[in-house]
Design a protein around this motif. Structure first.
Motif, PDB file in Angstrom:
ATOM      1  N   LEU A 137      13.773  -4.348  -2.619  1.00 16.50           N
ATOM      2  CA  LEU A 137      12.452  -3.838  -2.990  1.00 16.50           C
ATOM      3  C   LEU A 137      11.533  -4.977  -3.430  1.00 16.50           C
ATOM      4  N   GLY A 138      12.067  -5.942  -4.153  1.00 16.33           N
ATOM      5  CA  GLY A 138      11.246  -7.022  -4.695  1.00 16.33           C
ATOM      6  C   GLY A 138      10.598  -7.881  -3.628  1.00 16.33           C
ATOM      7  N   LEU A 139      11.315  -8.189  -2.556  1.00 18.13           N
ATOM      8  CA  LEU A 139      10.748  -9.046  -1.507  1.00 18.13           C
ATOM      9  C   LEU A 139       9.542  -8.416  -0.813  1.00 18.13           C
ATOM     10  N   PRO A 140       9.655  -7.199  -0.273  1.00 17.20           N
ATOM     11  CA  PRO A 140       8.465  -6.652   0.389  1.00 17.20           C
ATOM     12  C   PRO A 140       7.320  -6.356  -0.579  1.00 17.20           C
ATOM     13  N   MET A 141       7.650  -5.948  -1.806  1.00 17.80           N
ATOM     14  CA  MET A 141       6.574  -5.680  -2.766  1.00 17.80           C
ATOM     15  C   MET A 141       5.890  -6.982  -3.175  1.00 17.80           C
ATOM     16  N   ALA A 142       6.629  -8.075  -3.288  1.00 13.09           N
ATOM     17  CA  ALA A 142       6.018  -9.370  -3.589  1.00 13.09           C
ATOM     18  C   ALA A 142       5.100  -9.802  -2.453  1.00 13.09           C
ATOM     19  N   GLY A 168       0.235  -0.209   2.194  1.00 10.63           N
ATOM     20  CA  GLY A 168       1.231  -1.224   1.876  1.00 10.63           C
ATOM     21  C   GLY A 168       2.464  -0.701   1.167  1.00 10.63           C
ATOM     22  N   PHE A 169       2.287   0.241   0.243  1.00  8.65           N
ATOM     23  CA  PHE A 169       3.431   0.752  -0.518  1.00  8.65           C
ATOM     24  C   PHE A 169       4.442   1.470   0.379  1.00  8.65           C
ATOM     25  N   PRO A 170       4.015   2.399   1.239  1.00  7.52           N
ATOM     26  CA  PRO A 170       5.009   3.054   2.114  1.00  7.52           C
ATOM     27  C   PRO A 170       5.727   2.067   3.034  1.00  7.52           C
ATOM     28  N   LEU A 213       8.818   9.880   9.115  1.00  4.45           N
ATOM     29  CA  LEU A 213       7.422  10.291   8.881  1.00  4.45           C
ATOM     30  C   LEU A 213       7.262  11.011   7.541  1.00  4.45           C
ATOM     31  N   GLY A 214       8.191  11.886   7.215  1.00  3.39           N
ATOM     32  CA  GLY A 214       8.147  12.564   5.919  1.00  3.39           C
ATOM     33  C   GLY A 214       8.300  11.568   4.777  1.00  3.39           C
ATOM     34  N   PHE A 215       9.199  10.607   4.958  1.00  2.00           N
ATOM     35  CA  PHE A 215       9.406   9.555   3.956  1.00  2.00           C
ATOM     36  C   PHE A 215       8.114   8.770   3.738  1.00  2.00           C
ATOM     37  N   LEU A 216       7.477   8.342   4.833  1.00  2.00           N
ATOM     38  CA  LEU A 216       6.240   7.563   4.719  1.00  2.00           C
ATOM     39  C   LEU A 216       5.119   8.388   4.088  1.00  2.00           C
ATOM     40  N   ALA A 217       5.046   9.674   4.447  1.00  2.00           N
ATOM     41  CA  ALA A 217       4.004  10.532   3.871  1.00  2.00           C
ATOM     42  C   ALA A 217       4.203  10.682   2.357  1.00  2.00           C
ATOM     43  N   TYR A 218       5.437  10.888   1.933  1.00  2.00           N
ATOM     44  CA  TYR A 218       5.710  11.016   0.500  1.00  2.00           C
ATOM     45  C   TYR A 218       5.390   9.705  -0.228  1.00  2.00           C
ATOM     46  N   GLN A 219       5.792   8.582   0.347  1.00  2.00           N
ATOM     47  CA  GLN A 219       5.512   7.293  -0.273  1.00  2.00           C
ATOM     48  C   GLN A 219       4.008   7.038  -0.351  1.00  2.00           C
ATOM     49  N   ALA A 220       3.268   7.479   0.644  1.00  2.00           N
ATOM     50  CA  ALA A 220       1.804   7.333   0.613  1.00  2.00           C
ATOM     51  C   ALA A 220       1.216   8.155  -0.531  1.00  2.00           C
ATOM     52  N   ILE A 271       2.638   8.956  -3.414  1.00  2.00           N
ATOM     53  CA  ILE A 271       2.907   8.365  -4.727  1.00  2.00           C
ATOM     54  C   ILE A 271       2.362   6.941  -4.843  1.00  2.00           C
ATOM     55  N   SER A 272       1.865   6.391  -3.746  1.00  2.00           N
ATOM     56  CA  SER A 272       1.366   5.017  -3.764  1.00  2.00           C
ATOM     57  C   SER A 272       0.171   4.845  -4.693  1.00  2.00           C
ATOM     58  N   LEU A 273      -0.622   5.876  -4.863  1.00  2.00           N
ATOM     59  CA  LEU A 273      -1.810   5.733  -5.712  1.00  2.00           C
ATOM     60  C   LEU A 273      -1.424   5.509  -7.174  1.00  2.00           C
ATOM     61  N   GLY A 274      -0.327   6.103  -7.607  1.00  2.00           N
ATOM     62  CA  GLY A 274       0.153   5.829  -8.959  1.00  2.00           C
ATOM     63  C   GLY A 274       0.545   4.370  -9.110  1.00  2.00           C
ATOM     64  N   PHE A 275       1.224   3.836  -8.101  1.00  2.00           N
ATOM     65  CA  PHE A 275       1.572   2.421  -8.147  1.00  2.00           C
ATOM     66  C   PHE A 275       0.310   1.563  -8.087  1.00  2.00           C
ATOM     67  N   ALA A 276      -0.649   1.971  -7.275  1.00  2.00           N
ATOM     68  CA  ALA A 276      -1.900   1.211  -7.144  1.00  2.00           C
ATOM     69  C   ALA A 276      -2.636   1.120  -8.480  1.00  2.00           C
TER      70      ALA A 276
END
Length: 187
Positions: free
Chosen positions: A43-48, A78-80, A105-112, A114-119
């Protein structure tokens, strides 16, 4: 390119801290140490990389600092993608083979979603850490100097607005003592 790479350091650090958080959480829930390290690295590498990319885009003037909409849109994509890379790398590091989620696709949609919380958290941290870093590197880095000047003007405007509110609040209290409301009876 070197200048933008140096500007990317705070964002990359914040992104990498997501990997450290994943490592810590994996240990807390009882995962084996090797698995915890694998998930932290995966997780750290792509998030960095994505976090550093955000800083580089700020330095290039493509993203405006202090405005949430561009940051939200950036992390909406970027987060998904970073989480998808995390899933693939974790599978590779833990099981020896890349692993995709069953419903990509469901995984990416869910990550999208929750991405705003991370943003929000990323933006808040970046606005706190980046100006100090930019102050350190701005002397030989023109994009960093330009970005630091923006943060400095913003801080001065915030300070001035606070002082104006404080001054107006004090002036309003002074008038309240001079003007007394009628309490009935004769004036």
């Amino acid at each position: 390119m070197r200048d933008l790479g140096r500007i990317a350091v705070p964002g990359a650090g914040i992104g990498a801290s997501a990997g450290l958080a994943a490592l810590g959480l994996a240990l807390i829930v009882g995962q084996p140490f090797g698995w915890a390290v694998a998930t932290g690295v995966a997780l750290g590498l792509p998030m960095a990389l994505v976090g550093g990319g955000f800083g580089a885009l700020l330095g290039a003037g493509i993203i405006t600092p202090g405005v949430f909409a561009p940051a939200g849109l950036y992390w909406f994509v970027g987060f998904p993608l970073a989480r998808l890379v995390h899933e693939v790398l974790a599978g590779l590091l833990i099981a020896g083979r890349p692993a995709l989620p069953p419903d990509v696709l469901g995984f990416l949609a869910y990550q999208a979603m929750i991405s705003l919380g991370f943003a929000i958290g990323f933006s808040w941290l970046h606005e706190r850490f980046a100006p100090g870093w930019l102050r350190r590197i701005r002397r030989d880095n023109e994009p960093a100097d330009r970005l630091y000047a923006f943060y400095l003007r913003h801080a001065e405007a915030q300070w001035q607005a606070r002082e104006n509110r404080r001054r107006n609040r004090g002036a309003g209290q002074g008038l309240g003592r001079l003007i007394r409301p009628r309490t009935g009876g004769r004036a």
